[in-house]
Scaffold this motif. Sequence first.
Motif, short mmCIF file in Angstrom:
data_model
loop_
_atom_site.label_atom_id
_atom_site.label_comp_id
_atom_site.label_asym_id
_atom_site.label_seq_id
_atom_site.Cartn_x
_atom_site.Cartn_y
_atom_site.Cartn_z
N LEU A 4 -9.31 1.42 8.20
CA LEU A 4 -8.00 0.84 7.98
C LEU A 4 -7.09 1.25 9.14
CD1 LEU A 4 -6.10 -0.74 6.08
CD2 LEU A 4 -5.48 1.45 5.05
N GLU A 31 -9.81 -3.36 8.75
CA GLU A 31 -8.74 -4.03 8.01
C GLU A 31 -7.43 -3.45 8.52
OE1 GLU A 31 -7.61 -4.20 3.31
OE2 GLU A 31 -9.72 -4.45 3.87
N PHE A 33 -3.17 -2.72 7.86
CA PHE A 33 -2.08 -2.59 6.91
C PHE A 33 -0.78 -2.82 7.66
CE2 PHE A 33 1.30 -0.12 4.92
CZ PHE A 33 1.21 -0.53 3.61
N ARG A 48 2.75 1.04 -1.33
CA ARG A 48 1.80 -0.05 -1.05
C ARG A 48 0.56 0.48 -0.34
NH1 ARG A 48 2.19 -3.80 2.26
NH2 ARG A 48 4.02 -3.23 3.52
N HIS A 52 -3.27 0.29 -1.53
CA HIS A 52 -4.23 -0.35 -0.63
C HIS A 52 -5.43 0.56 -0.37
CE1 HIS A 52 -4.69 -3.67 2.39
NE2 HIS A 52 -5.57 -2.81 2.87
N CYS A 53 -5.17 1.83 -0.11
CA CYS A 53 -6.26 2.78 0.16
C CYS A 53 -7.13 2.97 -1.08
CB CYS A 53 -5.69 4.12 0.61
SG CYS A 53 -4.98 4.12 2.26
#
Length: 208
Positions: A4, A31, A33, A48, A52-53
């Motif tokens: 990420l 990905e 963020f 958020r 997400h993680c």
Amino acid sequence: MKILLIHGLSRTPLSLLNLESYLQQKGAKTEQFGYLAFAESFDSIVERLYVHCQAIAEKEPYAIVAHSLGGLLIRAALANNSIKLPSQIVMLGTPHQPPRLAPIAWKLHPFRWWTRQCGFNLTNPAFFKSLPRLTSPYTIIAGTLGPTGVWSPFGNELNDGIVAVSETLLSELDDVIELPVWHTFMMNNSTVKKIVAKALELDKNVDN
């Protein structure tokens, strides 16, 4: 493993596309963020990011690559004890100590409007003290191309133009990787990309 990527303040995911492409060529699943500091608070961004993680971690192991403020965002997100920890965190120019340029920038109205709570936090020593220590393995990369000398706000300290090398330290025991790069574009430097890949165990030889 999913990687990420988290961009820095006043940047967007576009700033990490070059690095992301490089990591994908090394076989990584990636990905990004994204966030906009003027549109949401630091706290809401962190919430958020935590969600997400967790969503990624429920499916597979993950690691983090964060530029500048992105490193502080992930530290704040990891304060939630229920989160599954990343296997590695690579931070590019993240200020883990109050950056001396932040109070100067905060006096400028455009900076205040654009960065809101995120920008204010950078001026606040109490904010830095509130962040948890990292328990995941981490790698710190700091730039050294910034100006030094009598007319520099950094004096004779090595810096990347925005953050001093000393300001990237989480601990006095940290072994910071210093490279001749600027803060804003360090993620595009070929050596930086190779070191990131090595830290993520995508490349066993940083010279390749």
